[in-house]
Write an enzyme that holds these catalytic residues in place. Structure first.
Site, PDB file in Angstrom:
ATOM      1  N   HIS A   1      -3.262   4.292  -2.269  1.00  0.00           N
ATOM      2  CA  HIS A   1      -4.183   3.428  -1.516  1.00  0.00           C
ATOM      3  C   HIS A   1      -4.681   4.129  -0.252  1.00  0.00           C
ATOM      4  O   HIS A   1      -5.842   3.993   0.134  1.00  0.00           O
ATOM      5  CB  HIS A   1      -3.477   2.130  -1.099  1.00  0.00           C
ATOM      6  CG  HIS A   1      -3.052   1.272  -2.248  1.00  0.00           C
ATOM      7  ND1 HIS A   1      -1.741   1.077  -2.575  1.00  0.00           N
ATOM      8  CD2 HIS A   1      -3.778   0.555  -3.142  1.00  0.00           C
ATOM      9  CE1 HIS A   1      -1.656   0.263  -3.617  1.00  0.00           C
ATOM     10  NE2 HIS A   1      -2.879  -0.065  -3.991  1.00  0.00           N
TER      11      HIS A   1
ATOM     12  N   LEU B   1       0.812  -1.220   0.000  1.00  0.00           N
ATOM     13  CA  LEU B   1       0.000   0.000   0.000  1.00  0.00           C
ATOM     14  C   LEU B   1       0.849   1.276   0.000  1.00  0.00           C
ATOM     15  O   LEU B   1       1.744   1.437   0.826  1.00  0.00           O
ATOM     16  CB  LEU B   1      -0.916  -0.007   1.225  1.00  0.00           C
ATOM     17  CG  LEU B   1      -1.829  -1.239   1.341  1.00  0.00           C
ATOM     18  CD1 LEU B   1      -2.641  -1.170   2.632  1.00  0.00           C
ATOM     19  CD2 LEU B   1      -2.730  -1.381   0.135  1.00  0.00           C
TER      20      LEU B   1
END
Lengths: 288, 288
Positions: B37, B33
């Site tokens: 994200h 991530l």
């Protein structure tokens, strides 16, 4: 009883019910409800807080030469049946609502379809799986009900639920029959008088096949041949197929040493009828 | 924060939440991530009662020659990020859980895919649509979050939700960028040093194209050619495509007289980067 043709309204109702923790039973149909459907509705009513019935003659599952136009419809009758069974909502969309334009996503069923009806109805189960994917998302049921008469459909729905992880339990309900053994079907009304009198022999032929296995025959071809001879002697319909397959995998078997389905489809002038019997290697009926 | 790799357990949690009327936000990812994200997680956290993050590197959306094996993974880092954003559940299945055997139902995306990444990645969006169909049924969200960096993915998810009637609202979140303008991506870590310094020119090239339209050029080919010249001058990467399409329909346009997307993909040694800008016929940015 609520009746809606609107997807958003149906989804709104489901969202409210779900937020109350209600368990939803769903019976998808093409309408013209007969006793077979009533068995589904009855079971759904018993097993759920709320029951949704959908009525939609899905054009996607009819082939070019099939009976879409002559498929029987009787909404007033269907509404009375639904009322009688205490159904909460009928979802009754029109074609434009379900298919407002060409689909961008195509769905094809690549297993369990090269046998039985799938073989002679290319694209049929793609259409079934597509409309069910849509209907499952519109009605979000805990349980969905199908009749065992179309055992291949049950095998395909089982794969659809499994592959796409729908949080739905598939309930297979035994075939309901007329007194003379003919499986109830919306298409029976399209039989000519002579055909109607011959139609019960389909189930009789399959039962003969099953008994033949009970008497020790375990060769598929022999059993199928017996069924074929019986059917050819007793009906004027054109035999579309007689098949003997493992169930529920629907794989061809040479030697019967497990649970199998023996199924037939017969084409009459204005109606194609299907039926089946499911039994084990001893010829003992195991389902339906 | 709950972490589960089990589909049934995830569905059970969702069933309990839904029965309490909770609104669920869902952020599907392939993990590793980054700030892009985090923008999705942040927005999902703000807009929902409960947030589910899924982390699954979906093999189905990788081509035979693509970077499945080298796709970066860092679960410990991902868990910390999720924790920081107050995520309620991470759904973290393995491949065997998501694809226990060959699928019986195939899904193919037949529109909006013969352009941009779809053209050079046959089957990619089939894989995306398949895994999302599964994940939507596992997490049953009210809202799902995607980044505008992959605008074609958003167009495909829009079609998937529309065609299959998922009761889900699609939220498109603007692309998050490094200070030098490079769009954040898990693949950026695979860039060589020289490539990393060239990568920001992708967005710069697209912005040049947009400004060119702002200065009165309305011929697609001319705009694309300008972007190509700029990119070829500034980077050693191989230009996979530069395209100018209507948005969100993704149809080719000759004359720019509506909202369009100008998008590019550049293949570096170990990473293929994509970026886009969405603007109107006056060259004014309209989205993202």
């Amino acid at each position: 009883m609520k009746i809606t043709a609107n997807i958003k309204e149906m989804q709104q109702i489901i969202t409210e019910w779900s937020a109350q923790g209600k368990k939803i039973g769903f019976v998808p149909t093409m309408g013209f409800l007969h006793d077979g459907h009533q068995a589904l509705l009855k079971k759904a009513r018993l097993e759920n807080d709320l029951v949704v019935l959908s009525i939609f003659v899905n054009p996607l599952q009819f082939g070019a030469n099939e009976d879409l136009d002559s498929y029987p419809r009787d909404q007033e009758h269907d509404k009375k049946i639904a009322e009688k069974h205490g159904i909460d909502v009928i979802f009754l969309p029109d074609e434009q609502t379900m298919y407002p334009g060409p689909l961008s996503i195509n769905l094809s069923v690549v297993r369990r379809t090269d046998v039985l009806c799938g073989r002679s109805r290319p694209g049929h189960f793609d259409g079934v799986a597509t409309v069910l994917t849509k209907l499952f998302n519109i009605t979000r049921p805990s349980k969905v009900y199908f009749g065992l008469k179309d055992a291949q459909q049950i095998a395909v729905v089982d794969a659809l639920i499994e592959d796409f992880n729908f949080p739905i339990e598939l309930i297979a309900v035994p075939t309901v029959r007329e007194e003379d053994g003919l499986a109830k079907s919306s298409r029976n009304v399209n039989l000519l008088e002579q055909e109607r009198s011959e139609a019960p022999y389909i189930q009789q032929a399959l039962q003969h096949g099953r008994e033949y296995v009970g008497n020790g025959e375990n060769n598929s071809k022999e059993v199928i041949e017996k069924v074929r001879q019986f059917l050819e002697r007793k009906t004027h319909g054109k035999i579309d197929y007689i098949e003997l397959l493992s169930y529920p995998d629907l794989q061809r078997v040479e030697t019967i040493n497990q649970q199998v389905i023996l199924a037939a489809a017969v084409q009459f002038q204005n109606a194609r009828l299907i039926d089946n019997v499911i039994f084990n290697e001893y010829g003992i009926k195991t389902l339906g």
